[in-house]
Design a protein around this motif. Structure first.
Motif, PDB file in Angstrom:
ATOM      1  N   TYR A   1     -36.451  83.224  -4.303  1.00 27.08           N
ATOM      2  CA  TYR A   1     -35.616  84.027  -5.192  1.00 27.08           C
ATOM      3  C   TYR A   1     -34.246  84.082  -4.541  1.00 27.08           C
ATOM      4  O   TYR A   1     -34.120  83.957  -3.319  1.00 27.08           O
ATOM      5  N   PHE A   2     -33.223  84.201  -5.369  1.00 24.41           N
ATOM      6  CA  PHE A   2     -31.868  84.164  -4.842  1.00 24.41           C
ATOM      7  C   PHE A   2     -31.170  85.472  -5.134  1.00 24.41           C
ATOM      8  O   PHE A   2     -31.144  85.932  -6.280  1.00 24.41           O
TER       9      PHE A   2
ATOM     10  N   ARG B   1     -27.862  87.035  -5.559  1.00 21.52           N
ATOM     11  CA  ARG B   1     -26.483  86.623  -5.793  1.00 21.52           C
ATOM     12  C   ARG B   1     -25.548  87.775  -5.465  1.00 21.52           C
ATOM     13  O   ARG B   1     -25.699  88.879  -5.985  1.00 21.52           O
TER      14      ARG B   1
ATOM     15  N   THR C   1     -30.463  74.445  -9.034  1.00 26.93           N
ATOM     16  CA  THR C   1     -31.329  75.112  -9.990  1.00 26.93           C
ATOM     17  C   THR C   1     -31.954  74.069 -10.892  1.00 26.93           C
ATOM     18  O   THR C   1     -31.272  73.410 -11.649  1.00 26.93           O
TER      19      THR C   1
ATOM     20  N   ILE D   1     -33.201  84.663 -10.088  1.00 23.53           N
ATOM     21  CA  ILE D   1     -31.930  85.087  -9.507  1.00 23.53           C
ATOM     22  C   ILE D   1     -31.733  86.581  -9.765  1.00 23.53           C
ATOM     23  O   ILE D   1     -31.868  87.041 -10.906  1.00 23.53           O
TER      24      ILE D   1
END
Ligand SMILES: [Cu+2]
Length: 533
Positions: A521-522, A524, A35, A428
């Motif tokens: 984009y992550f 999680r 990041t 995120i």
């Protein structure tokens, strides 16, 4: 279901520096996520590229990207790159070649089927395949970090869980998507399901896929791409010849009955403002993510790169000999869109644009040539779609904001450009959550351009569009790509269900994407025990 089961390998990645080397040795996907360069956010392991012995595909095919030549124009054949497929398991009819086309074959699958695709790259540069619109795990999505070089393969195994609809596949290597698609690498991926089949829409010869693209040919019949000049990249590639299914001067010979036309804009940057030449309204029955709930009618409809539209076209009232065309109406694409640059104007020393974005032209002709008696009326109800519930979004009061801007002659999203594995804190999301995302195309001034925004791995529902009002949007139904004109703002609801990991969102103007108007984009999520190791 968990496709990752028994597929994952150890991770615990040492860091960015050794990663490439590790990938080369091991031959499988990436780990560790950075990041903003502040160190590993978390470790995330991915599947091995060895075939999963527990995965029993319903459809098993090879897909190879390779240099080829096609007689597109009279005379010398055109050098292209082309996808070829071979069916190992499943009906041969699941892979449909388009005769004389540089396009890849149409792949057909049913919802719920398990599909194995053995991709081999035989073009002389790195590539990877993205299944545009399909909801698949991150490692199956064709992220550019999974590129394979010439002679290497990538194994895709996923369950098709999308609604019936017109999806497509194309390369996604970072910085080279535009030129690879342009040279011919693209194909349709059509999904069917029970809900769709129960509607009884026109099929067989009355269901016609139509891939719209623009190309420029030199006097030797070879494809000409941009000179690579910055100004041309900023605008995006615009060809002076309109191709349908890879063919020039396309005419559809029709019978006196109803047709289902599946349109894909597979162009690099051209936007079509679709209309019938004979002024009747367009009857639209589907978009990116399949059939609408009921048909909608538009005098015209925009179709930007990556988007799909399904049109009901009924010729039962017309006599044999009747001719019409699907045309693209003139429109103003904004400051950098091409039209204001003027016909024939030199683009910063680059090639002259003969057919700017926003110019009017005919796309293809339809000629009624045959009488048939086939009584088929437009269904009132096409599918069931639950209306989006904005208040289910975890950020209902504070939608995630994205600004499409220009910075130092580079298109960017929130002032950032693509970095292979970088995710900012505000990119995120939580697995299983729904969110409102809001995109603003309000950069202002001369540098305004339309941007078709595409989200990988998800279908979303448009909540609202504001700014300059156009009547030509089909924001109904499920979408994965939305056109945002200069001055506009769009808000959509997206459900980050099922798959954790790293996915892309980007502008689908392929030259914008290649220059970095793309971000990760992550999603999680909990890391399963198999993934943790
Ligand atoms: Cu763009």
């Amino acid at each position: 279901m968990n496709l990752m089961k028994n597929r994952s390998i150890g991770s615990g990645f040492p860091g960015n520096k050794n990663r490439r080397q590790f990938l080369k040795i091991a031959g499988y996907g990436t780990i560790g996520l950075m990041t903003g360069g502040f160190g590993p956010l978390l470790n995330y392991s991915v599947a091995s590229q060895n075939a999963d012995t527990n995965f029993t595909p319903d459809l098993d095919i090879s897909l190879t990207a390779r240099p080829d030549e096609v007689a597109v124009l009279p005379g010398r054949p055109t050098q292209v790159w082309r996808y070829h497929a071979f069916v190992h398991k499943g009906e041969k009819s699941r892979v449909v070649e388009i005769p004389r086309s540089y396009l890849g074959p149409i792949i057909k699958a049913y919802r719920g089927e398990k599909v194995r695709i053995r991709f081999t790259n035989e073009i002389p540069e790195e590539s990877i395949v993205h299944w545009h619109g399909l909801h698949v795990p991150a490692i199956m999505d064709g992220h550019p970090r999974y590129v394979v070089s010439q002679g290497q393969s990538y194994l895709y195994e996923f369950e098709v869980n999308n609604r019936a609809g017109t999806y497509w596949y194309h390369p996604h290597p970072h910085g080279r998507t535009g030129p690879q698609v342009y040279r011919g690498l693209a194909g349709l991926f059509i999904v069917s399901d029970e809900e769709e089949q129960s509607v009884g829409l026109p099929d067989g010869e009355y269901e016609v896929p139509l891939v719209l693209q623009d190309r420029t040919f030199g006097s030797d019949n070879q494809l000409i791409y941009t000179s690579g000049h910055r100004m041309e990249q900023m605008t995006g590639f615009l060809g002076d010849m309109i191709m349908v299914n890879g063919l020039p001067d396309f005419t559809l010979p029709a019978s006196t009955c109803a047709y289902r036309l599946r349109l894909l804009n597979g162009s690099n940057s051209r936007i079509y403002k679709l209309a019938w030449k004979d002024d009747r309204p367009l009857t639209i029955i589907g978009t990116d993510g399949g059939l609408l709930e009921r048909p909608v009618f538009r005098q015209y409809a925009f179709l930007s790169p990556g988007e799909r539209l399904e049109i009901w076209a009924d010729f039962s009232e017309y006599p044999v000999g009747f001719e019409t065309s699907l045309i693209s109406l003139p429109f103003d694409p904004g400051g950098m869109g091409g039209r204001r640059m003027g016909r024939g104007m030199m683009m910063g020393g680059g090639m002259a644009q003969n057919l700017p974005n926003g110019a009017g032209f005919s796309i293809f002709k339809i000629k009624v040539v045959k009488n048939v008696k086939k009584d088929q009326s437009l269904p009132e109800q096409l599918s069931e779609i639950s209306p989006p519930q904005q208040d289910e979004a975890v950020n209902f009061l504070n939608p995630r904001q994205f600004y499409l801007t220009m910075r130092h002659m580079q298109w960017s999203i929130n002032g950032r450009v693509f970095q292979m594995e970088e995710v900012a804190d505000d990119e995120i999301v939580q697995l299983g959550s729904k969110e409102l995302w809001e995109f603003h195309n309000t950069g202002g001034g001369m540098m305004n351009m339309p941007h078709p925004i595409h989200l990988h791995g998800k279908q979303f529902q448009v909540i609202e569009r504001s700014g300059v009002m156009h009547e030509g949007y089909v924001d109904e139904g499920w979408k994965d790509t939305v056109l945002i004109m200069p001055g506009e703002r769009i808000r959509f609801l997206v459900d980050f269900a099922d798959y954790p990991g790293l996915f892309l969102y980007h502008c689908h103007n392929l030259e914008h994407e290649d220059m970095g108007m793309m971000r990760n984009y992550f999603v999680r999520g909990p890391i399963s025990s198999e993934q943790r190791l």
